[in-house]
Design an enzyme around this catalytic site. Structure first.
Site, PDB file in Angstrom:
ATOM      1  N   LYS A  54      59.648 -65.755 -10.460  1.00  0.00           N
ATOM      2  CA  LYS A  54      58.719 -64.744 -10.328  1.00  0.00           C
ATOM      3  C   LYS A  54      58.250 -64.485  -8.989  1.00  0.00           C
ATOM      4  O   LYS A  54      58.295 -63.216  -8.538  1.00  0.00           O
ATOM      5  CB  LYS A  54      57.357 -65.034 -11.316  1.00  0.00           C
ATOM      6  CG  LYS A  54      57.757 -65.195 -12.813  1.00  0.00           C
ATOM      7  CD  LYS A  54      56.487 -65.951 -13.476  1.00  0.00           C
ATOM      8  CE  LYS A  54      57.126 -65.848 -14.986  1.00  0.00           C
ATOM      9  NZ  LYS A  54      55.936 -66.660 -15.841  1.00  0.00           N
ATOM     10  N   GLN A  98      50.829 -70.013 -14.687  1.00  0.00           N
ATOM     11  CA  GLN A  98      51.974 -70.542 -15.559  1.00  0.00           C
ATOM     12  C   GLN A  98      51.301 -71.513 -16.678  1.00  0.00           C
ATOM     13  O   GLN A  98      50.608 -72.330 -16.398  1.00  0.00           O
ATOM     14  CB  GLN A  98      53.017 -71.227 -14.825  1.00  0.00           C
ATOM     15  CG  GLN A  98      54.424 -71.495 -15.776  1.00  0.00           C
ATOM     16  CD  GLN A  98      55.125 -70.242 -16.194  1.00  0.00           C
ATOM     17  OE1 GLN A  98      54.852 -68.995 -15.481  1.00  0.00           O
ATOM     18  NE2 GLN A  98      55.628 -70.387 -17.194  1.00  0.00           N
ATOM     19  N   ASP A 121      49.749 -60.995 -17.154  1.00  0.00           N
ATOM     20  CA  ASP A 121      50.197 -61.249 -18.125  1.00  0.00           C
ATOM     21  C   ASP A 121      49.735 -60.956 -19.489  1.00  0.00           C
ATOM     22  O   ASP A 121      50.290 -61.051 -20.549  1.00  0.00           O
ATOM     23  CB  ASP A 121      49.880 -63.034 -18.090  1.00  0.00           C
ATOM     24  CG  ASP A 121      51.135 -63.947 -17.952  1.00  0.00           C
ATOM     25  OD1 ASP A 121      52.194 -63.273 -17.945  1.00  0.00           O
ATOM     26  OD2 ASP A 121      50.873 -64.988 -17.185  1.00  0.00           O
TER      27      ASP A 121
END
Ligand code: GUN
Length: 293
Positions: A54, A98, A121
């Site tokens: 990412k 994460q 997200d």
């Protein structure tokens, strides 16, 4: 007959080209550089490799990219402090924590601590709620990547029977909502199957589009697929190491058998994975564009 491959790597590359051009335009017209911060707590190898990918992609697109790696024993309060600083930092438009998090940290509290405008997200309850109501600011990355793959591969969704296997908050549940939405690239009749589904094969065999996020290698065999179906495999199962020392991956679909039945199928790796990261970049760019007004 062998199915046509839906190559996520190729589609993702094409979209990244579009995003790179938009990034240049935003910088030149508004003086704004999209900023993404990734936060990893602990040393899980799979999470390390996702976060690295990412951050690398963000840099390649010309984003401002910041990476925080915290020890596995980090207290929750320390992570919340870091999130408060990221929320307040105008150079950061997207914040990614994460998952999964270590046991001592309450995932829900952490996700709720991210400002919804920076929640690239789309895991914050405000963003989940907006998605359910049909007016999302951000689409969750993996479901958005899957929808994009279906649309760009010319798969008809309007009125189609779509079966989603797996009801996770990250993939199955939001994807079912998105594909059932009254909207272009959606309008499907969606069935959401899970571990308590009584006769899974009876459902999957009816699917025009079968999307599998079950978390179990080869959960879907050829007998479970309707001839001519489009099959999207979201599974990422680590089944050993390659000669190069990298993780050897397989999906949730028995690829070699199912490709003889399906019309189109995504490979693992090189299917959904690259699309997830690309949608994260798109969300970060959108957040920066919104911040720029
Ligand atoms: N862990 C597995 N998938 C994801 C994802 O899409 N986002 C984050 N933040 N963590 C994950």
């Amino acid at each position: 007959m062998t199915a046509e491959l839906i190559r996520g790597t190729v589609v993702a590359e094409q979209i990244r080209g579009e995003l790179a051009a938009e990034t240049v335009r935003l910088r030149e017209t508004r003086g704004v550089v999209p900023g993404l911060v990734t936060i990893l707590v602990g040393e899980d190898p799979a999470s390390q490799s996702y976060v690295a990918a990412k951050s690398r992609t963000a840099r390649e697109l010309g984003f401002h990219s910041v990476q925080h790696t915290l020890p596995a024993a980090t207290p929750e309060a320390e992570l919340l402090d870091l999130l408060a600083r990221c929320n307040a930092d105008p150079r950061l438009h997207g914040i990614l924590v994460q998952l999964p998090l270590p046991r001592q940290i309450d995932e829900r509290r952490v996700l709720e601590a991210i400002r919804p405008e920076k929640d690239v997200d789309a895991f914050h309850p405000v963003n989940v709620g907006k998605l359910l109501l049909g007016n999302p600011d951000f689409l969750p990355c993996t479901p958005a990547g899957i929808q994009e793959l279906l649309v760009r591969s010319g798969t008809e969704l309007d009125g189609a029977d779509v079966v989603v296997v797996g009801r996770s908050n990250i993939v199955g549940k939001p994807l079912a909502v998105m594909l059932a939405q009254k909207a272009p690239g959606a309008n499907a009749t969606v069935t959401l199957c899970h571990t308590r589904t009584r006769d899974l094969a009876a459902h999957t065999r009816r699917a025009d589009v079968l999307i599998v996020a079950a978390g179990r290698p080869k959960a879907i065999t050829a007998e479970m697929v309707k001839p001519g179906a489009v099959v999207i495999d979201v599974g990422v199962n680590r089944i050993g190491v390659t000669e190069q020392g990298k993780a050897r991956l397989c999906g949730d679909v028995d690829f070699d058998a199912v490709k003889e039945v399906a019309a189109k199928i995504t490979p693992v790796p090189g299917g959904v994975g690259p699309m997830t990261i690309t949608m994260l970049m798109r969300n970060t760019l959108r957040a920066a564009q919104r911040a720029a007004g």
